[in-house]
Motif scaffolding. Structure first.
Motif, PDB file in Angstrom:
ATOM      1  N   THR A  64     -25.303  81.506 -86.973  1.00  0.00           N
ATOM      2  CA  THR A  64     -24.961  80.284 -87.688  1.00  0.00           C
ATOM      3  C   THR A  64     -23.482  80.019 -87.452  1.00  0.00           C
ATOM      4  OG1 THR A  64     -26.604  80.712 -89.410  1.00  0.00           O
ATOM      5  CG2 THR A  64     -24.794  79.230 -89.978  1.00  0.00           C
ATOM      6  N   ILE A  97     -28.605  77.225 -98.807  1.00  0.00           N
ATOM      7  CA  ILE A  97     -29.505  77.075 -97.663  1.00  0.00           C
ATOM      8  C   ILE A  97     -29.402  75.664 -97.089  1.00  0.00           C
ATOM      9  CG2 ILE A  97     -31.929  77.093 -96.933  1.00  0.00           C
ATOM     10  CD1 ILE A  97     -32.307  79.367 -99.077  1.00  0.00           C
ATOM     11  N   TYR A 139     -25.934  75.798 -95.187  1.00  0.00           N
ATOM     12  CA  TYR A 139     -25.753  76.787 -94.127  1.00  0.00           C
ATOM     13  C   TYR A 139     -26.992  77.002 -93.263  1.00  0.00           C
ATOM     14  CZ  TYR A 139     -21.144  77.819 -95.878  1.00  0.00           C
ATOM     15  OH  TYR A 139     -19.820  77.712 -96.227  1.00  0.00           O
ATOM     16  N   TYR A 177     -30.696  82.988 -92.242  1.00  0.00           N
ATOM     17  CA  TYR A 177     -30.031  83.947 -93.108  1.00  0.00           C
ATOM     18  C   TYR A 177     -30.903  85.182 -93.318  1.00  0.00           C
ATOM     19  CZ  TYR A 177     -33.100  82.118 -96.795  1.00  0.00           C
ATOM     20  OH  TYR A 177     -34.193  81.735 -97.529  1.00  0.00           O
ATOM     21  N   TYR A 178     -30.277  86.240 -93.756  1.00  0.00           N
ATOM     22  CA  TYR A 178     -31.014  87.427 -94.190  1.00  0.00           C
ATOM     23  C   TYR A 178     -30.923  87.457 -95.707  1.00  0.00           C
ATOM     24  CZ  TYR A 178     -26.462  89.532 -94.927  1.00  0.00           C
ATOM     25  OH  TYR A 178     -25.188  89.772 -95.362  1.00  0.00           O
ATOM     26  N   THR A 179     -31.827  88.157 -96.300  1.00  0.00           N
ATOM     27  CA  THR A 179     -31.779  88.317 -97.752  1.00  0.00           C
ATOM     28  C   THR A 179     -32.021  89.778 -98.080  1.00  0.00           C
ATOM     29  OG1 THR A 179     -32.642  87.526 -99.874  1.00  0.00           O
ATOM     30  CG2 THR A 179     -34.227  87.760 -98.099  1.00  0.00           C
ATOM     31  N   ILE A 211     -27.686  86.751 -99.916  1.00  0.00           N
ATOM     32  CA  ILE A 211     -28.119  86.153 -98.664  1.00  0.00           C
ATOM     33  C   ILE A 211     -26.871  85.993 -97.815  1.00  0.00           C
ATOM     34  CG2 ILE A 211     -30.135  85.003 -99.655  1.00  0.00           C
ATOM     35  CD1 ILE A 211     -28.641  82.365 -99.437  1.00  0.00           C
ATOM     36  N   GLY A 212     -27.053  86.147 -96.512  1.00  0.00           N
ATOM     37  CA  GLY A 212     -25.886  86.093 -95.649  1.00  0.00           C
ATOM     38  C   GLY A 212     -26.182  85.514 -94.290  1.00  0.00           C
ATOM     39  N   TYR A 213     -25.105  85.130 -93.636  1.00  0.00           N
ATOM     40  CA  TYR A 213     -25.158  84.504 -92.325  1.00  0.00           C
ATOM     41  C   TYR A 213     -24.147  85.177 -91.410  1.00  0.00           C
ATOM     42  CZ  TYR A 213     -27.441  80.718 -94.914  1.00  0.00           C
ATOM     43  OH  TYR A 213     -28.286  79.982 -95.716  1.00  0.00           O
ATOM     44  N   HIS A 244     -18.847  86.600 -90.729  1.00  0.00           N
ATOM     45  CA  HIS A 244     -19.975  86.894 -91.614  1.00  0.00           C
ATOM     46  C   HIS A 244     -19.659  86.315 -92.980  1.00  0.00           C
ATOM     47  CE1 HIS A 244     -21.944  90.094 -94.327  1.00  0.00           C
ATOM     48  NE2 HIS A 244     -22.888  89.272 -93.951  1.00  0.00           N
ATOM     49  N   GLU A 256     -21.373  86.033 -96.941  1.00  0.00           N
ATOM     50  CA  GLU A 256     -22.436  86.553 -97.797  1.00  0.00           C
ATOM     51  C   GLU A 256     -22.280  85.957 -99.187  1.00  0.00           C
ATOM     52  OE1 GLU A 256     -24.654  90.660 -97.552  1.00  0.00           O
ATOM     53  OE2 GLU A 256     -22.643  90.921 -98.363  1.00  0.00           O
TER      54      GLU A 256
END
Length: 165
Positions: free
Chosen positions: A37, A117, A120, A124-126, A136-138, A146, A148
């Motif tokens: 992202t 969301i 961004y 993303y991961y959660t 959640i992060g990108y 990074h 978060e």
């Protein structure tokens, strides 16, 4: 041999049941699982990763507290809810924990997960960090950044932005 394998399995199961941090995934374990992202423009109140301390002070003024340890300096902007970490005088991380500061896309403490969301995207991961919050992060794999977002009841309670180069 079978006895030692049984002991390892029992130990691993016990640690998992206890929620031991040793078995939890770190944010960087998700990096290969999500698409990149774009975060190269990420900043807060004119401060971004890789700025120097002079630029930080120009944009934010003097910090309330300065802590130094070798090449690492931590700047705290008191009750404003912003902490900045510099390594060799370069911003490598900042953390937001109040509504005073926001991301470049307008996300701040109190924003909803849906707003994050929407701004961004879905790459993303959660991870449920513990029983009191999720995150959640990108990742921006090209500019090595990074971000978060820590969530409680689907609302942002904390934001961290890190240079991962």
């Amino acid at each position: 041999m079978k006895k030692s394998l049984l002991v390892i399995v029992i130990l691993a199961a016990s640690l998992a049941a206890a929620g031991c941090d040793v078995l939890q995934k770190d944010a960087y374990d998700y990096m290969s699982e999500v698409r990149s992202t774009e975060l190269q423009d990420e900043s807060t109140n004119g401060v971004s990763l890789r700025d120097n301390s002079e630029s930080v002070e120009k944009n934010l003024g003097k910090p309330k507290r300065i802590e130094k340890s070798d090449s690492v300096t931590h700047l705290s902007y008191g009750n404003d809810g912003l902490s900045i970490t510099l390594d060799d005088d370069i911003v490598v991380e900042y953390q937001i924990n109040s509504k005073v500061y926001q991301t470049v896309k307008g996300i701040k403490v109190g924003s909803s997960k849906e707003e994050v969301i929407q701004q961004y995207g879905s790459n993303y991961y959660t991870n449920k960090e513990n029983k009191s919050y999720k995150r959640i992060g990108y990742f921006d794999k090209e500019s090595n950044r990074h971000i978060e977002f820590f969530l409680k009841n689907n609302q942002v309670i904390y934001i961290t932005v890190v240079d991962i180069s």
